[in-house]
Write an enzyme that holds these catalytic residues in place. Structure first.
Site, PDB file in Angstrom:
ATOM      1  N   GLU A  29       0.859  -1.192   0.000  1.00 35.49           N
ATOM      2  CA  GLU A  29       0.000   0.000   0.000  1.00 35.49           C
ATOM      3  C   GLU A  29       0.903   1.253   0.000  1.00 35.49           C
ATOM      4  OE1 GLU A  29      -2.140  -0.019   3.690  1.00 35.49           O
ATOM      5  OE2 GLU A  29      -3.455   1.654   3.155  1.00 35.49           O
ATOM      6  N   LYS A  72      -9.455   2.335  -1.874  1.00 32.06           N
ATOM      7  CA  LYS A  72      -9.688   1.662  -0.583  1.00 32.06           C
ATOM      8  C   LYS A  72     -11.030   2.044   0.032  1.00 32.06           C
ATOM      9  CE  LYS A  72      -7.154   0.758   3.752  1.00 32.06           C
ATOM     10  NZ  LYS A  72      -5.914   1.079   4.488  1.00 32.06           N
ATOM     11  N   CYS A 104      -5.135  -3.583   2.510  1.00 37.74           N
ATOM     12  CA  CYS A 104      -4.875  -3.659   3.945  1.00 37.74           C
ATOM     13  C   CYS A 104      -6.129  -3.876   4.799  1.00 37.74           C
ATOM     14  CB  CYS A 104      -4.101  -2.407   4.389  1.00 37.74           C
ATOM     15  SG  CYS A 104      -3.125  -2.697   5.886  1.00 37.74           S
ATOM     16  N   VAL A 156      -0.143  -2.525  10.592  1.00 41.00           N
ATOM     17  CA  VAL A 156       0.445  -2.173  11.884  1.00 41.00           C
ATOM     18  C   VAL A 156      -0.116  -3.067  12.997  1.00 41.00           C
ATOM     19  CG1 VAL A 156       1.078   0.198  11.319  1.00 41.00           C
ATOM     20  CG2 VAL A 156      -1.222  -0.261  12.151  1.00 41.00           C
TER      21      VAL A 156
HETATM   22  C1  ACM Z   1      -4.020  -0.196   7.095  1.00 40.04           C
HETATM   23  O1  ACM Z   1      -5.129  -0.334   6.573  1.00 40.04           O
HETATM   24  N1  ACM Z   1      -3.041   0.423   6.470  1.00 40.04           N
HETATM   25  C2  ACM Z   1      -3.741  -0.748   8.416  1.00 40.04           C
END
Ligand code: ACM
Length: 262
Positions: A38, A108, A141, A168
């Site tokens: 990402e 996203k 992510c 994370v």
């Molecule tokens: C994330 O979605 N970068 C944790």
């Protein structure tokens, strides 16, 4: 086919350096499909919307251009997370690139934590694209925690789910085993390593552990948590077409949609 990822350590804001580094690693990897993390070209922790807007670029930008050159040169497909400029907005996006350039973009849908202050919420559908005869879908992510995302991609025929990430929290690599298993698809999670503290007191440490998972939930490869690396495994995407669990149980046909709450 060979499918894999590059686990990088981007330097914040240094788009050219990050892109050149990734392009070099792509050229060195024996893979037909490569997934990058990402926001691989910019780094993750933006201080403001303005900063994100300044560093974001369109599919005619530097990252898309250089990755398209690499994809053409090697006759491969690449999935890469990037900060996408769209008018006055910036999206946390992922692009699929083939030998003839950009094929599709996913924005996203589920923004994580402070991303909500920085990026616009994704407005693209969860689409499946043909990449060299194989159907691939993209998610980014934090989308992992919403099982509807991978299910939606799988129901449309995705054989490989590509997941650029900047993880994370520690849970995703284990959870993606289940996402693969419950949909009988391959998944490739490309994460980054290192840490960023561009907002004082909010240090983020990225967990690496990029991985490739098979439709039966087996982890074909998992990277270390702390180093830059690239890996690819030979996979048979046809395995993802078989949704039979037993001779009388089919993953999709047996769903009791009449009982589900959506
Ligand atoms: C994330 O979605 N970068 C944790």
């Amino acid at each position: 086919m060979n499918a894999g990822f590059i686990q990088t350590h981007p330097k914040f804001g240094r788009i050219k350096e990050n892109v050149e580094d990734a392009a070099k690693k792509i050229r060195a990897l024996d893979a037909d499909l490569v997934v990058l993390p990402e926001l691989f070209s910019t780094g993750y922790q933006f201080r403001s919307k303005e900063e994100a807007r300044k560093l974001s670029e369109g599919v005619d930008g530097y990252a898309a251009g250089r990755l398209s050159e690499a994809a053409k040169e090697k006759n491969i497909h690449i999935v890469a997370g990037f900060a996408e400029k769209a008018g006055k907005r910036a999206y946390n996006s992922s692009m699929l690139i083939g030998p003839r350039g950009v094929i599709g973009v996913y924005r996203k849908a589920h923004l994580f934590w402070d991303e909500k202050k920085i990026f616009s919420r994704g407005d693209t559908d969860f689409k499946v694209y043909k990449a060299g005869g194989v159907k691939v879908g993209m998610m980014i992510c934090f989308d992992w925690i919403f099982p509807e995302v991978s299910r939606t991609l799988a129901l449309q025929g995705a054989q490989i789910i590509c997941q650029p990430s900047n993880l994370v929290l520690p849970y995703c690599p284990q959870a993606m085993i289940t996402r693969s298993l419950e949909n009988r698809v391959f998944s490739i999670t490309a994460n980054r390593v290192g840490s960023e503290e561009r907002v004082r007191g909010k240090r983020l440490r990225f967990i690496g552990t990029s991985q490739i998972v098979a439709p039966d939930g087996s982890v074909l490869y998992r990277a270390a948590g702390d180093g830059v690396e690239a890996a690819a495994m030979e996979i048979n995407p046809e395995e993802a077409l078989n949704k039979d669990i037993t001779p009388v149980n089919n993953l999709f046909k047996d769903r009791r949609r009449d009982l589900f709450v959506l």
